[in-house]
Design an enzyme around this catalytic site. Structure first.
Site, PDB file in Angstrom:
ATOM      1  N   LYS A 237      39.336  45.014  44.210  1.00 49.45           N
ATOM      2  CA  LYS A 237      39.870  45.859  43.139  1.00 49.45           C
ATOM      3  C   LYS A 237      38.785  46.708  42.480  1.00 49.45           C
ATOM      4  CE  LYS A 237      44.131  43.371  42.399  1.00 49.45           C
ATOM      5  NZ  LYS A 237      45.022  42.599  41.505  1.00 49.45           N
ATOM      6  N   ARG A 275      44.899  35.531  46.183  1.00 47.44           N
ATOM      7  CA  ARG A 275      45.542  36.562  47.001  1.00 47.44           C
ATOM      8  C   ARG A 275      44.435  37.486  47.500  1.00 47.44           C
ATOM      9  NH1 ARG A 275      47.783  41.775  46.659  1.00 47.44           N
ATOM     10  NH2 ARG A 275      49.743  42.030  47.816  1.00 47.44           N
TER      11      ARG A 275
END
Length: 296
Positions: A237, A275
């Site tokens: 991210k 995840r």
């Protein structure tokens, strides 16, 4: 209730239900591998548009000891446009069918906010619903989850993927996410969703600045008070791209090391599941972390 969307793809033949007992086993961190049936998810290597290419990526994940695969047909990257339920189903059902045929015991979660997508994915063998709206976007989603009695991920997000990174603001991000979970758990209970079906995700990167993300990660232990498994998604991210370089933003392709560092911190602070885009690297990092933790 919304009308089901007719499909040309028929539901797969029934196969054995996957074993989901690992979700409640706190002795081992479970790993959710990302598989995006989209053209625009932020990390290109997670995109797979055909059943054959999806089988190849999922096969790599299975070989790396993935616990479940998270299949999505709508990008939720910052600024992403929504797609219709029909388009989402057209993208995911052929892939879901071949994955279930190839690995009948592999749990597959469906990353969707739409009840029609969830309902039909469950009919095709999906075992978990991963709803980034936490049952808020579609008024029929709670009924689908309650009827299926399947696990559901309730994630915190401020705004929508299209708008969530347009100046997100909180007075206290940790307290506000905790209040959100209190409200969502109460909502789920009133809609006949058992508490033991629920997984909580603080939503790193979903309507948060880098500072908000860091505060949530540093305070993860506070979320253990809910008594539910905590899923964390930090993989590649943008806040890792910012933190990982003194010279500017690292592209997603250069964020693996930072992703592993953030993931190990999250596990140390109580995350039960991760995840990730990089299953093999994550499993190897977890093996070292776990070896140190268990050493005498």
């Amino acid at each position: 209730m919304t009308k089901s969307i007719p499909l040309s793809v028929m539901a797969a033949e029934p196969s054995p239900a996957p074993d989901l007992s690992f979700l409640a086993d706190h002795r081992r961190t479970w790993v959710m591998g990302v598989l995006n049936a989209t053209p625009d998810s932020f990390y290109a290597d997670s995109r797979r548009r055909t059943p054959d290419s999806s089988l190849a990526l999922a096969g790599d994940m299975v070989a790396a000891d993935v616990d479940l695969v998270d299949l999505g047909g709508e990008s939720t990257r910052p600024g992403a446009d929504a797609v219709s339920a029909a388009q989402e189903l057209e993208r995911i059902l052929p892939i879901l069918d071949v994955l279930r045929q190839r690995w009948p015991h592999l749990p597959i979660s469906i990353d969707t906010q739409k009840s029609d997508v969830a309902r039909q994915a469950i009919a095709h063998g999906a075992a978990i619903i991963n709803d980034i709206s936490a049952l808020r976007r579609d008024p029929d989603m709670a009924a689908v989850v309650a009827e299926a009695k399947c696990p559901v991920v309730l994630m915190h997000m401020q705004g929508s993927p299209k708008t969530m990174q347009q100046e997100p603001r909180y007075n206290n991000v940790v307290d506000e996410v905790k209040r959100f979970f209190d409200e969502r758990l109460a909502f789920a209970a009133t809609h006949h969703i058992a508490e033991n079906q629920i997984i909580l995700d603080p939503g790193i990167g979903f309507g948060k600045t880098s500072e908000h993300n860091l505060k949530l990660l540093k305070s993860l232990k506070e979320f253990q008070s809910f008594g539910r498994p905590i899923l964390i998604g930090v993989s590649r991210k943008s806040f890792i791209g910012r933190l990982g370089s003194a010279e500017g933003m690292l592209p997603p392709e250069e964020r693996l090391e930072g992703s592993l560092a953030a993931a190990l911190w999250a596990v140390q602070e109580g995350a039960c599941g991760l995840r990730v885009h990089d299953v093999r690297a994550t499993r190897r990092a977890l093996a070292i972390w776990d070896g140190i933790r268990k050493s005498s």
